[in-house]
Design an enzyme around this catalytic site. Structure first.
Site, mmCIF file in Angstrom:
data_model
loop_
_atom_site.group_PDB
_atom_site.id
_atom_site.type_symbol
_atom_site.label_atom_id
_atom_site.label_comp_id
_atom_site.label_asym_id
_atom_site.label_seq_id
_atom_site.Cartn_x
_atom_site.Cartn_y
_atom_site.Cartn_z
ATOM 1 N N VAL A 284 -11.248 2.950 -3.267
ATOM 2 C CA VAL A 284 -11.035 2.446 -4.627
ATOM 3 C C VAL A 284 -12.074 1.359 -4.881
ATOM 4 O O VAL A 284 -12.146 0.373 -4.142
ATOM 5 C CB VAL A 284 -9.609 1.893 -4.804
ATOM 6 C CG1 VAL A 284 -9.430 1.301 -6.199
ATOM 7 C CG2 VAL A 284 -8.573 2.986 -4.546
ATOM 8 N N ASN B 247 -13.194 -3.186 2.925
ATOM 9 C CA ASN B 247 -14.159 -2.105 3.072
ATOM 10 C C ASN B 247 -15.158 -2.171 1.916
ATOM 11 O O ASN B 247 -14.770 -2.433 0.779
ATOM 12 C CB ASN B 247 -13.452 -0.750 3.051
ATOM 13 C CG ASN B 247 -12.433 -0.618 4.162
ATOM 14 O OD1 ASN B 247 -12.658 -1.048 5.284
ATOM 15 N ND2 ASN B 247 -11.294 -0.038 3.851
ATOM 16 N N HIS C 172 -7.046 -5.578 2.561
ATOM 17 C CA HIS C 172 -5.866 -5.026 3.212
ATOM 18 C C HIS C 172 -5.304 -6.093 4.146
ATOM 19 O O HIS C 172 -6.048 -6.672 4.943
ATOM 20 C CB HIS C 172 -6.229 -3.807 4.071
ATOM 21 C CG HIS C 172 -6.758 -2.639 3.293
ATOM 22 N ND1 HIS C 172 -5.967 -1.575 2.950
ATOM 23 C CD2 HIS C 172 -7.997 -2.379 2.808
ATOM 24 C CE1 HIS C 172 -6.703 -0.695 2.285
ATOM 25 N NE2 HIS C 172 -7.941 -1.159 2.186
ATOM 26 N N HIS D 196 -10.698 -5.367 -2.891
ATOM 27 C CA HIS D 196 -9.354 -5.587 -2.376
ATOM 28 C C HIS D 196 -9.403 -5.891 -0.888
ATOM 29 O O HIS D 196 -10.333 -5.504 -0.183
ATOM 30 C CB HIS D 196 -8.439 -4.386 -2.642
ATOM 31 C CG HIS D 196 -8.931 -3.082 -2.084
ATOM 32 N ND1 HIS D 196 -9.968 -2.369 -2.651
ATOM 33 C CD2 HIS D 196 -8.512 -2.357 -1.026
ATOM 34 C CE1 HIS D 196 -10.166 -1.251 -1.962
ATOM 35 N NE2 HIS D 196 -9.290 -1.233 -0.958
ATOM 36 N N ASP E 1 0.862 -1.180 0.000
ATOM 37 C CA ASP E 1 0.000 0.000 0.000
ATOM 38 C C ASP E 1 0.901 1.234 0.000
ATOM 39 O O ASP E 1 1.898 1.274 0.733
ATOM 40 C CB ASP E 1 -0.901 -0.016 1.240
ATOM 41 C CG ASP E 1 -2.012 1.015 1.171
ATOM 42 O OD1 ASP E 1 -1.710 2.223 1.059
ATOM 43 O OD2 ASP E 1 -3.177 0.621 1.243
ATOM 44 N N ILE E 2 0.558 2.239 -0.791
ATOM 45 C CA ILE E 2 1.400 3.446 -0.854
ATOM 46 C C ILE E 2 1.185 4.369 0.343
ATOM 47 O O ILE E 2 1.968 5.290 0.546
ATOM 48 C CB ILE E 2 1.215 4.218 -2.177
ATOM 49 C CG1 ILE E 2 -0.217 4.702 -2.336
ATOM 50 C CG2 ILE E 2 1.661 3.381 -3.363
ATOM 51 C CD1 ILE E 2 -0.403 5.690 -3.484
#
Length: 112
Positions: A95, A86, A101, A99, A29-30
């Site tokens: 986004v 989420n 996390h 996905h 993750d950025i």
């Protein structure tokens, strides 16, 4: 399509990948929220968990299998980690490409 994760999948946006196969990619993750913070995504564009169909069940199971594998490889499986998905705005989704996390590497406070 203007999906940042689809662009990562196609390679037009760089990422620091930790896993990739024909169906899934995982990358750092950025904006990490923990010492270890990976995003695990299907290559297939699925906007939210609400859009998953029965034909996607095996793919969803594989996302979790990849999460376990990455946690083990990164040495956080035994100490513990958190998986978060989420869904939509009130759930904190930013986004709109499904996905998970993977967070760990430190004691995580919060949810019980």
């Amino acid at each position: 399509m203007d999906c940042i994760f689809c662009k990562i999948v196609e390679g037009s946006i760089p990422s620091k990948k930790v896993f990739e196969n024909e169906r899934i990619v995982a990358f750092h993750d950025i904006q990490p929220a923990a010492p270890v913070h990976m995003l695990i995504i299907p290559k297939k564009h699925i906007p939210t968990m609400n859009d998953v169909t029965a034909e996607d069940d095996a793919l969803i199971a594989e996302l979790f299998a990849v999460a376990r594998q990455i946690a083990s490889e990164l040495g956080i499986a035994e100490s513990g980690y958190r998986l978060v998905n989420n869904v939509n705005g009130d759930g904190g989704q930013v986004v709109y490409h499904l996905h998970i996390h993977l967070l760990g590497g430190a004691k995580l406070n919060g949810l019980n």
